[in-house]
Design a protein around this motif. Sequence first.
Motif, mmCIF file in Angstrom:
data_model
loop_
_atom_site.group_PDB
_atom_site.id
_atom_site.type_symbol
_atom_site.label_atom_id
_atom_site.label_comp_id
_atom_site.label_asym_id
_atom_site.label_seq_id
_atom_site.Cartn_x
_atom_site.Cartn_y
_atom_site.Cartn_z
ATOM 1 N N ARG A 107 -2.941 -4.580 -1.355
ATOM 2 C CA ARG A 107 -1.946 -3.695 -0.777
ATOM 3 C C ARG A 107 -0.771 -3.419 -1.727
ATOM 4 O O ARG A 107 0.347 -3.894 -1.509
ATOM 5 C CB ARG A 107 -1.416 -4.259 0.560
ATOM 6 N N TYR A 137 0.062 9.501 7.553
ATOM 7 C CA TYR A 137 1.341 10.227 7.538
ATOM 8 C C TYR A 137 1.839 10.470 8.967
ATOM 9 O O TYR A 137 3.017 10.302 9.279
ATOM 10 C CB TYR A 137 1.216 11.605 6.877
ATOM 11 N N SER A 140 -5.145 0.814 -4.875
ATOM 12 C CA SER A 140 -6.296 0.569 -3.999
ATOM 13 C C SER A 140 -7.579 1.226 -4.475
ATOM 14 O O SER A 140 -8.664 0.744 -4.177
ATOM 15 C CB SER A 140 -5.987 1.075 -2.591
ATOM 16 N N LYS A 141 -7.491 2.341 -5.193
ATOM 17 C CA LYS A 141 -8.690 3.115 -5.483
ATOM 18 C C LYS A 141 -9.153 2.903 -6.928
ATOM 19 O O LYS A 141 -10.084 2.168 -7.157
ATOM 20 C CB LYS A 141 -8.437 4.592 -5.191
ATOM 21 N N ALA A 196 -1.776 15.373 0.145
ATOM 22 C CA ALA A 196 -2.602 14.506 -0.697
ATOM 23 C C ALA A 196 -3.334 15.405 -1.673
ATOM 24 O O ALA A 196 -3.967 16.375 -1.274
ATOM 25 C CB ALA A 196 -3.596 13.717 0.145
ATOM 26 N N PHE A 242 4.763 5.876 2.910
ATOM 27 C CA PHE A 242 4.786 7.024 3.835
ATOM 28 C C PHE A 242 5.637 6.674 5.058
ATOM 29 O O PHE A 242 6.436 7.483 5.538
ATOM 30 C CB PHE A 242 3.373 7.400 4.307
ATOM 31 N N ASP A 275 0.828 12.908 -2.636
ATOM 32 C CA ASP A 275 0.091 11.642 -2.584
ATOM 33 C C ASP A 275 -1.050 11.699 -3.595
ATOM 34 O O ASP A 275 -2.025 12.423 -3.414
ATOM 35 C CB ASP A 275 -0.430 11.470 -1.146
ATOM 36 N N ALA A 288 -3.267 9.371 -4.487
ATOM 37 C CA ALA A 288 -4.154 8.200 -4.360
ATOM 38 C C ALA A 288 -5.429 8.353 -5.193
ATOM 39 O O ALA A 288 -5.983 7.374 -5.680
ATOM 40 C CB ALA A 288 -4.508 7.959 -2.889
ATOM 41 N N TYR A 289 -5.879 9.629 -5.352
ATOM 42 C CA TYR A 289 -7.130 9.870 -6.088
ATOM 43 C C TYR A 289 -6.890 10.612 -7.401
ATOM 44 O O TYR A 289 -7.821 11.187 -7.976
ATOM 45 C CB TYR A 289 -8.107 10.680 -5.200
ATOM 46 N N ASN A 312 -7.778 13.657 1.073
ATOM 47 C CA ASN A 312 -8.741 12.847 1.819
ATOM 48 C C ASN A 312 -8.634 13.283 3.277
ATOM 49 O O ASN A 312 -7.517 13.328 3.789
ATOM 50 C CB ASN A 312 -8.372 11.366 1.668
ATOM 51 N N GLY A 322 0.858 -1.187 0.000
ATOM 52 C CA GLY A 322 0.000 0.000 0.000
ATOM 53 C C GLY A 322 0.888 1.228 0.000
ATOM 54 O O GLY A 322 2.081 1.141 0.362
ATOM 55 N N SER A 323 0.349 2.383 -0.408
ATOM 56 C CA SER A 323 1.182 3.586 -0.290
ATOM 57 C C SER A 323 1.448 3.885 1.181
ATOM 58 O O SER A 323 2.430 4.537 1.520
ATOM 59 C CB SER A 323 0.605 4.797 -1.023
ATOM 60 N N ASP A 324 0.609 3.379 2.058
ATOM 61 C CA ASP A 324 0.852 3.532 3.501
ATOM 62 C C ASP A 324 2.281 3.151 3.896
ATOM 63 O O ASP A 324 2.909 3.827 4.704
ATOM 64 C CB ASP A 324 -0.105 2.636 4.301
ATOM 65 N N PHE A 366 -4.318 13.340 5.890
ATOM 66 C CA PHE A 366 -4.519 11.896 6.047
ATOM 67 C C PHE A 366 -3.764 11.368 7.278
ATOM 68 O O PHE A 366 -2.597 11.691 7.494
ATOM 69 C CB PHE A 366 -3.998 11.229 4.767
ATOM 70 N N THR A 391 -1.427 4.557 -5.906
ATOM 71 C CA THR A 391 -1.902 3.305 -5.308
ATOM 72 C C THR A 391 -2.782 2.526 -6.276
ATOM 73 O O THR A 391 -3.409 3.118 -7.163
ATOM 74 C CB THR A 391 -2.687 3.593 -4.015
HETATM 75 C C1 LIG Z 1 -6.708 5.528 0.236
HETATM 76 C C2 LIG Z 1 -5.583 6.462 0.374
HETATM 77 C C3 LIG Z 1 -4.269 6.040 0.114
HETATM 78 C C4 LIG Z 1 -3.974 4.660 -0.352
HETATM 79 O O1 LIG Z 1 -3.486 3.868 0.645
HETATM 80 P P1 LIG Z 1 -2.975 2.405 0.298
HETATM 81 O O2 LIG Z 1 -2.109 2.097 1.457
HETATM 82 O O3 LIG Z 1 -2.225 2.502 -0.984
HETATM 83 O O4 LIG Z 1 -4.192 1.548 0.194
HETATM 84 C C5 LIG Z 1 -3.241 6.958 0.228
HETATM 85 N N1 LIG Z 1 -3.486 8.226 0.577
HETATM 86 C C6 LIG Z 1 -4.719 8.670 0.824
HETATM 87 C C7 LIG Z 1 -4.928 10.100 1.158
HETATM 88 C C8 LIG Z 1 -5.800 7.793 0.751
HETATM 89 O O5 LIG Z 1 -7.023 8.224 1.027
#
Ligand SMILES: *Cc1c(COP(=O)(O)O)cnc(C)c1O
Length: 369
Positions: free
Chosen positions: A234, A122, A225-226, A162, A98, A193, A195-196, A166, A93-95, A119, A223
Motif C-alpha cells: 500500500r 474516487y 501497486s502495479k 485516470a 484520493f 491518476d 497508476a498505469y 481503469n 495506496g493512491s486510494d 474508477f 502507485t
Molecule cells: C490500481 C489502481 C490504483 C492504485 O491504487 P493503490 O491504492 O495505489 O493500490 C489507482 N488508480 C487506478 C485507476 C487503479 O486501477
Amino acid sequence: MTDRFAAPRPVPKPGILDIAPYKPGKAAAEGVVDPVKLSANENILGSSEKARAAYAEAAGQLNLYPAGRADILRGAIAEKYGLEPERLLFGCGSDEIFQLLNQTFLEPGDNMIQGAHGFAAYAIGARACQGIVKYAPEKDYRIDVDALLEQVDERTRLIFVANPANPTGTFIDADEVRRLHESLPASVVLVLDGAYAEFNTDPGYEDGLSLARNAENIVVTRTFSKIHGLAALRVGWSYMPTEMAAAVDRIRLPFNINIPAQLAAVASLHDDDFAARSVALVEQWRPWLTQQISGLGLDVVPSAANFVLVGFPAAPGKTAVDAEAFLASKGLLTRGVGNYGLPDHLRITIGLEQHNRAVVDGLAEFMSR
Ligand SMILES: *Cc1c(COP(=O)(O)O)cnc(C)c1O
C-alpha cells in the motif's frame, strides 16, 4: 430530516448507506485449486528481488514508528523524478490520496466529476464527504474532455481522470490533457491518476508531471501497486502545488507509510530491470491478446495498460457473466465490470505466456460451445 438523536441506535450520516462497497477482484473460485488471478491488475512477475530483500531486512525495525513524512521514500522519489520534495504527498495506496483530496476540497453539496466508467475509489471518498459525483459520458470507452467540461459548475471542486483509465485501458494524449487543464476554472483541482502510466508507451502520451510542475491546480498520483508489484504494501505518491500539499498533509494520518513498505519501495525504485521486464511483458502480450481475442469475434478495447477490456454479446449463454464463470471454472479469474457501467465486458489482466494462451483457448472454447 430524520432526527438522528432520537433514533433507537446510532444512524450513519446521510449518504453513507447509499455508497456501494468497493468490490475487489476475485481471488478464489469455487472448486478451483490454485486459480490464476487475472482480476486485479497485479504484477504477474511478482516484485523486485531487491524490494523483497529490503522488506525482510526491515523486520529489525518493527518496534519503531516510521518517520512521519515518509522521509526515506520522499528523498528517493524526489531524486528519481526530479521533483521538489515538499510538493510530494504519500498515501496508503493512491486510494488514500484520493480520499484525502476529497476530504480537503469537498463540502456537502460540492461536486466532483469523473468519466462514466471512472474508477470506483474516487466516488466512494467523495460521497463520504457528502459530495455529489457527476459522471461525464465517454466516447468509445475513452474520456471525452468536452463532456467533462460541460459538467463543470460553480460547485465543482475536483475532476478525476485516470490516464490510462481503469477499467477501460484507454488514454487521452498530452494535447487533450493540456486542453482540459486550460479550459478549467483555476479553482478546480485536476487529478491525473497515473497508476498505469509506465505501461503506456505511446509517443503521444505524457504522465502529466511536467504539466503539473507549473500549474496551481494539478495533482498527479502514482502507485507502487502495479509496475513495481507492491500492491500488498500500500504505497502511493502524488505531486501537487506546495500550498496544496501543506493543506492536505494536515489531515493525513501521521505514520501512514510503514517502514518495511518505504524501504521496499525505495529498493524497487532502484531496480530498473524489474520495471523494464514488467513493461516488456505487457508490450509483448497486449497486442497478441487483442488480436487473438478479436479474432474470436469479441470486441477488445485498445489498451494502454496491463489489462484488456473485452466486450461480449448480450445473447444468452454468451454474456460477460457467462464468460467470467466459464473462465473461472478453468482456473482463470477475471473481473466483471458491471459496477462500472459495463455489464457486457470483462477486464482481464495480462499474464505470463501460459496464462494468456489459456485465456485465449478458454474464450475460444466458450465461443464455440
Ligand atoms: C490500481 C489502481 C490504483 C492504485 O491504487 P493503490 O491504492 O495505489 O493500490 C489507482 N488508480 C487506478 C485507476 C487503479 O486501477
